[in-house]
Design an enzyme around this catalytic site. Sequence first.
Site, short mmCIF file in Angstrom:
data_model
loop_
_atom_site.label_atom_id
_atom_site.label_comp_id
_atom_site.label_asym_id
_atom_site.label_seq_id
_atom_site.Cartn_x
_atom_site.Cartn_y
_atom_site.Cartn_z
N ALA A 218 -3.65 -1.60 5.11
CA ALA A 218 -2.37 -2.06 5.66
C ALA A 218 -2.20 -1.64 7.13
O ALA A 218 -2.70 -0.57 7.51
CB ALA A 218 -1.22 -1.50 4.83
N PRO A 219 -1.56 -2.46 7.96
CA PRO A 219 -0.93 -3.74 7.62
C PRO A 219 -1.89 -4.92 7.49
O PRO A 219 -1.49 -6.00 7.04
CB PRO A 219 0.03 -3.96 8.81
CG PRO A 219 -0.59 -3.24 9.95
CD PRO A 219 -1.28 -2.04 9.36
N GLY A 220 -3.18 -4.74 7.85
CA GLY A 220 -4.12 -5.81 7.50
C GLY A 220 -4.92 -6.40 8.67
O GLY A 220 -5.51 -7.46 8.53
N GLY A 221 -4.98 -5.69 9.79
CA GLY A 221 -5.76 -6.20 10.93
C GLY A 221 -7.24 -6.38 10.58
O GLY A 221 -7.83 -7.42 10.85
N ASP A 237 -4.50 -0.34 -0.48
CA ASP A 237 -3.51 0.43 0.28
C ASP A 237 -2.19 0.41 -0.49
O ASP A 237 -1.76 -0.65 -0.95
CB ASP A 237 -3.30 -0.20 1.68
CG ASP A 237 -2.74 0.82 2.69
OD1 ASP A 237 -1.70 1.44 2.38
OD2 ASP A 237 -3.33 0.97 3.76
N ASP A 274 -10.45 2.66 7.17
CA ASP A 274 -9.72 3.08 8.38
C ASP A 274 -8.46 3.80 7.92
O ASP A 274 -7.35 3.38 8.22
CB ASP A 274 -9.40 1.81 9.20
CG ASP A 274 -8.72 2.14 10.53
OD1 ASP A 274 -8.98 3.19 11.09
OD2 ASP A 274 -7.93 1.29 10.99
N LYS A 304 -11.40 10.49 11.60
CA LYS A 304 -10.35 11.14 12.39
C LYS A 304 -10.86 12.48 12.91
O LYS A 304 -11.46 13.25 12.16
CB LYS A 304 -9.16 11.37 11.44
CG LYS A 304 -7.87 11.61 12.14
CD LYS A 304 -7.08 10.33 12.27
CE LYS A 304 -6.08 10.48 13.38
NZ LYS A 304 -5.89 9.30 14.18
C1 SAM Z 1 -4.47 3.23 10.45
S1 SAM Z 1 -3.82 2.43 9.05
C2 SAM Z 1 -5.02 1.15 8.79
C3 SAM Z 1 -4.90 -0.02 9.74
C4 SAM Z 1 -5.74 -1.18 9.29
N1 SAM Z 1 -7.17 -0.92 9.44
C5 SAM Z 1 -5.41 -2.44 10.05
O1 SAM Z 1 -6.30 -3.02 10.66
O2 SAM Z 1 -4.27 -2.89 9.97
C6 SAM Z 1 -4.14 3.57 7.77
C7 SAM Z 1 -3.74 3.08 6.38
O3 SAM Z 1 -4.41 3.91 5.44
C8 SAM Z 1 -3.59 3.98 4.28
N2 SAM Z 1 -4.03 5.10 3.44
C9 SAM Z 1 -3.98 6.43 3.72
N3 SAM Z 1 -4.46 7.12 2.68
C10 SAM Z 1 -4.82 6.23 1.72
C11 SAM Z 1 -5.38 6.34 0.42
N4 SAM Z 1 -5.65 7.52 -0.13
N5 SAM Z 1 -5.63 5.21 -0.27
C12 SAM Z 1 -5.37 4.00 0.27
N6 SAM Z 1 -4.83 3.84 1.50
C13 SAM Z 1 -4.56 4.94 2.21
C14 SAM Z 1 -2.19 4.13 4.87
O4 SAM Z 1 -1.22 3.71 3.90
C15 SAM Z 1 -2.25 3.21 6.09
O5 SAM Z 1 -1.72 1.94 5.79
#
Ligand code: SAM
Length: 347
Positions: A218-221, A237, A274, A304
Amino acid sequence: MTERKRQPIVSLWIGTANQGYAPYAMEEIRKVIPGCGFKPLSPGEVFWMESPLDRAATISSLLDSELVFLRHIQPIEASLDAAGDSSDLEKLADVLRGALPFFQGKKAAVHLRKANGAIFSYGASETKAALETVLAEAGGEPSVQHPEAIFSIYASGDKLYAGFATPYDMMSDWPGGAIRFQREEGQISRAKFKLLEAEKTFGLDYSGFTQAIDIGAAPGGWTSLLLERGVKVTAVDPADLHPSLQGHPALRHLKQNASAIKLDKGAYDLLVCDMSWSPMQMSRLVLDLKDALVPGAKAVITVKLMHRKPLQSIREVKERLGTAFVILRSKQLFHNREEITLFAEKK
Ligand SMILES: C[S@@+](CC[C@H](N)C(=O)[O-])C[C@H]1O[C@@H](n2cnc3c(N)ncnc32)[C@H](O)[C@@H]1O
């Protein structure tokens, strides 16, 4: 008192890393070319480098060792005193004239970078216009896209540092390695640029994959890019995906924590992740999902950099993931902020 013997300086360079990561780039360089000397030009980001190796040996040492934090390297063929007037362009033109055999018959670009406070008074387009007439003397073909030879200038304080090389040797065909992508109408997140840059940097073509799992989607890029490339995506997510993705026929959204999901064995040939989470927890989650991947499946994973020892942190993650993956590259991309990107293959 014993004085440390200084190695002779054989070639000069300007190195560039993402803001704040120049010290790590220097640390990496010192390991592959002992005896290198550095001084900051734009602190945290751009530095002057003196190498005890010649130009060819410096380039091959740096490129062969696939450093994580060095984003761009520019040779310094000339260090000029800038006057802040049109005589600067004439001096640069003279340096370029001396290098014309290198540009003969090639698609050529002029790159200018200016540090804050540089007294060189021209912008990129004026500098290009002035120098392209010189390039034309060598039958060089001015080109913004895909140049084969670059004349690169870094203006800092009252100095102009100029050099030339191929984009391959400079590690990028963008000034300072600052690759830009066009922002699209309705683009879901800036994060999409990271996955685009990974595709280019790691020589990937996402359209060659069939089934991907996107962890932390999320949000889905990232998901939207894979869908555009014709890949079927399982997005994981607990957060919502952007409304524009809902109902997409090639998308399945598991609205759960990745630690809670069950996936079919050997169902995926691509994993992207990510999560923006602690590297150790991310590694554990990815390893828990390894059986869902076919052998040879590829993975693109952001790591990270949580604390002050990024090199150690990267080593630990590589060791952990190395139990199930061959780590093909680890690189801080221009679009990575406090993180790097790993490119790996399932064993
Ligand atoms: C930086 S954002 C990702 C952005 C995404 N790559 C994009 O292009 O929109 C990080 C995401 O990781 C999710 N997240 C963190 N820990 C998680 C877990 N244990 N399982 C699934 N999703 C997780 C968060 O909810 C957040 O939406």
